[in-house]
Design a protein around this motif. Structure first.
Motif, PDB file in Angstrom:
ATOM      1  N   MET A   1       7.101 -29.788-113.455  1.00  0.00           N
ATOM      2  CA  MET A   1       8.318 -30.571-113.540  1.00  0.00           C
ATOM      3  C   MET A   1       8.402 -31.195-114.927  1.00  0.00           C
ATOM      4  SD  MET A   1       9.719 -33.648-111.093  1.00  0.00           S
ATOM      5  CE  MET A   1      10.057 -32.556-109.747  1.00  0.00           C
ATOM      6  N   ASP A   2       9.591 -31.122-115.513  1.00  0.00           N
ATOM      7  CA  ASP A   2       9.810 -31.727-116.820  1.00  0.00           C
ATOM      8  C   ASP A   2       9.707 -33.240-116.718  1.00  0.00           C
ATOM      9  OD1 ASP A   2      10.278 -29.254-117.985  1.00  0.00           O
ATOM     10  OD2 ASP A   2      12.439 -29.381-117.715  1.00  0.00           O
ATOM     11  N   LYS A   3       9.297 -33.864-117.813  1.00  0.00           N
ATOM     12  CA  LYS A   3       9.172 -35.324-117.865  1.00  0.00           C
ATOM     13  C   LYS A   3      10.100 -35.861-118.942  1.00  0.00           C
ATOM     14  CE  LYS A   3       5.057 -35.580-115.525  1.00  0.00           C
ATOM     15  NZ  LYS A   3       4.697 -36.381-114.463  1.00  0.00           N
ATOM     16  N   VAL A   4      10.602 -37.064-118.719  1.00  0.00           N
ATOM     17  CA  VAL A   4      11.412 -37.767-119.691  1.00  0.00           C
ATOM     18  C   VAL A   4      10.760 -39.120-119.922  1.00  0.00           C
ATOM     19  CG1 VAL A   4      13.668 -38.816-120.128  1.00  0.00           C
ATOM     20  CG2 VAL A   4      13.534 -36.628-118.934  1.00  0.00           C
ATOM     21  N   GLY A   5      10.496 -39.434-121.175  1.00  0.00           N
ATOM     22  CA  GLY A   5       9.919 -40.734-121.505  1.00  0.00           C
ATOM     23  C   GLY A   5      11.017 -41.697-121.919  1.00  0.00           C
ATOM     24  N   ILE A   6      10.943 -42.916-121.420  1.00  0.00           N
ATOM     25  CA  ILE A   6      11.915 -43.927-121.816  1.00  0.00           C
ATOM     26  C   ILE A   6      11.160 -45.184-122.240  1.00  0.00           C
ATOM     27  CG2 ILE A   6      13.761 -43.053-120.340  1.00  0.00           C
ATOM     28  CD1 ILE A   6      13.144 -45.332-118.396  1.00  0.00           C
ATOM     29  N   LYS A   7      11.767 -45.949-123.119  1.00  0.00           N
ATOM     30  CA  LYS A   7      11.175 -47.208-123.554  1.00  0.00           C
ATOM     31  C   LYS A   7      12.125 -48.333-123.210  1.00  0.00           C
ATOM     32  CE  LYS A   7       8.222 -45.564-127.175  1.00  0.00           C
ATOM     33  NZ  LYS A   7       7.259 -46.152-128.035  1.00  0.00           N
ATOM     34  N   LEU A   8      11.561 -49.378-122.630  1.00  0.00           N
ATOM     35  CA  LEU A   8      12.302 -50.577-122.274  1.00  0.00           C
ATOM     36  C   LEU A   8      11.616 -51.770-122.917  1.00  0.00           C
ATOM     37  CD1 LEU A   8      12.508 -50.007-118.404  1.00  0.00           C
ATOM     38  CD2 LEU A   8      14.298 -49.502-120.070  1.00  0.00           C
ATOM     39  N   THR A   9      12.386 -52.814-123.154  1.00  0.00           N
ATOM     40  CA  THR A   9      11.745 -54.050-123.557  1.00  0.00           C
ATOM     41  C   THR A   9      11.047 -54.635-122.334  1.00  0.00           C
ATOM     42  OG1 THR A   9      13.610 -55.497-123.021  1.00  0.00           O
ATOM     43  CG2 THR A   9      13.584 -54.500-125.249  1.00  0.00           C
ATOM     44  N   LYS A  10      10.125 -55.529-122.566  1.00  0.00           N
ATOM     45  CA  LYS A  10       9.431 -56.179-121.452  1.00  0.00           C
ATOM     46  C   LYS A  10      10.436 -56.917-120.563  1.00  0.00           C
ATOM     47  CE  LYS A  10       5.452 -57.676-119.641  1.00  0.00           C
ATOM     48  NZ  LYS A  10       4.087 -57.302-119.906  1.00  0.00           N
ATOM     49  N   ASP A  11      11.407 -57.597-121.178  1.00  0.00           N
ATOM     50  CA  ASP A  11      12.411 -58.318-120.393  1.00  0.00           C
ATOM     51  C   ASP A  11      13.243 -57.360-119.544  1.00  0.00           C
ATOM     52  OD1 ASP A  11      11.592 -60.780-121.359  1.00  0.00           O
ATOM     53  OD2 ASP A  11      13.152 -60.893-122.896  1.00  0.00           O
ATOM     54  N   GLU A  12      13.648 -56.227-120.113  1.00  0.00           N
ATOM     55  CA  GLU A  12      14.392 -55.231-119.339  1.00  0.00           C
ATOM     56  C   GLU A  12      13.569 -54.746-118.160  1.00  0.00           C
ATOM     57  OE1 GLU A  12      17.116 -53.162-122.831  1.00  0.00           O
ATOM     58  OE2 GLU A  12      15.054 -52.498-122.534  1.00  0.00           O
ATOM     59  N   ALA A  13      12.303 -54.459-118.409  1.00  0.00           N
ATOM     60  CA  ALA A  13      11.426 -53.982-117.341  1.00  0.00           C
ATOM     61  C   ALA A  13      11.276 -55.029-116.240  1.00  0.00           C
ATOM     62  CB  ALA A  13      10.055 -53.606-117.915  1.00  0.00           C
ATOM     63  N   LEU A  14      11.107 -56.281-116.615  1.00  0.00           N
ATOM     64  CA  LEU A  14      10.957 -57.342-115.613  1.00  0.00           C
ATOM     65  C   LEU A  14      12.222 -57.497-114.776  1.00  0.00           C
ATOM     66  CD1 LEU A  14       9.139 -59.982-117.842  1.00  0.00           C
ATOM     67  CD2 LEU A  14       8.151 -58.784-115.875  1.00  0.00           C
ATOM     68  N   VAL A  15      13.382 -57.524-115.443  1.00  0.00           N
ATOM     69  CA  VAL A  15      14.650 -57.694-114.735  1.00  0.00           C
ATOM     70  C   VAL A  15      14.920 -56.492-113.831  1.00  0.00           C
ATOM     71  CG1 VAL A  15      17.160 -57.844-115.054  1.00  0.00           C
ATOM     72  CG2 VAL A  15      15.631 -59.294-116.421  1.00  0.00           C
ATOM     73  N   LEU A  16      14.684 -55.284-114.331  1.00  0.00           N
ATOM     74  CA  LEU A  16      14.907 -54.087-113.519  1.00  0.00           C
ATOM     75  C   LEU A  16      13.916 -54.005-112.357  1.00  0.00           C
ATOM     76  CD1 LEU A  16      15.715 -51.533-116.329  1.00  0.00           C
ATOM     77  CD2 LEU A  16      17.295 -52.376-114.574  1.00  0.00           C
ATOM     78  N   PHE A  17      12.678 -54.405-112.580  1.00  0.00           N
ATOM     79  CA  PHE A  17      11.697 -54.429-111.490  1.00  0.00           C
ATOM     80  C   PHE A  17      12.179 -55.348-110.365  1.00  0.00           C
ATOM     81  CE2 PHE A  17       8.212 -56.391-109.221  1.00  0.00           C
ATOM     82  CZ  PHE A  17       7.532 -55.283-108.759  1.00  0.00           C
ATOM     83  N   ASP A  18      12.657 -56.539-110.727  1.00  0.00           N
ATOM     84  CA  ASP A  18      13.138 -57.481-109.723  1.00  0.00           C
ATOM     85  C   ASP A  18      14.348 -56.916-108.988  1.00  0.00           C
ATOM     86  OD1 ASP A  18      13.019 -60.230-108.539  1.00  0.00           O
ATOM     87  OD2 ASP A  18      15.021 -60.345-109.431  1.00  0.00           O
ATOM     88  N   PHE A  19      15.278 -56.323-109.726  1.00  0.00           N
ATOM     89  CA  PHE A  19      16.478 -55.719-109.147  1.00  0.00           C
ATOM     90  C   PHE A  19      16.106 -54.622-108.152  1.00  0.00           C
ATOM     91  CE2 PHE A  19      19.739 -52.337-109.524  1.00  0.00           C
ATOM     92  CZ  PHE A  19      20.854 -53.029-109.056  1.00  0.00           C
ATOM     93  N   LEU A  20      15.219 -53.714-108.561  1.00  0.00           N
ATOM     94  CA  LEU A  20      14.825 -52.599-107.700  1.00  0.00           C
ATOM     95  C   LEU A  20      13.973 -53.058-106.524  1.00  0.00           C
ATOM     96  CD1 LEU A  20      14.125 -49.976-110.486  1.00  0.00           C
ATOM     97  CD2 LEU A  20      16.084 -50.049-108.913  1.00  0.00           C
TER      98      LEU A  20
END
Length: 74
Positions: A1-20
């Motif tokens: 399976m192909d992979k896609v790498g993405i980069k997020l800021t720490k704040d983006e990751a924290l906010v998205l983690f809480d949302f999800l």
């Protein structure tokens, strides 16, 4: 399976983690803070840079096939 790498800021990751995590717990997708909306917009921009498929004329078939591969088998 192909992979896609993405980069997020720490704040983006924290906010998205809480949302999800809320979605995982409540089965509801709802924006509770403007920061969640901005983090989702930023994530969409990251995907736009990493993916060419959404801009393909065959997008309907591409996304249908991806969904079929990703679903749990019944």
């Amino acid at each position: 399976m192909d992979k896609v790498g993405i980069k997020l800021t720490k704040d983006e990751a924290l906010v998205l983690f809480d949302f999800l995590s809320r979605f995982s717990n409540d089965d509801k997708l709802s924006i509770q803070d403007q920061a969640e909306e901005k983090a989702l917009w930023n994530l969409t921009c990251v995907f736009e840079k990493a993916l060419t498929e959404p801009f393909s004329s065959d997008w309907g078939n591409i996304i249908e096939n991806a969904r079929n591969r990703l679903r749990d088998e019944i």
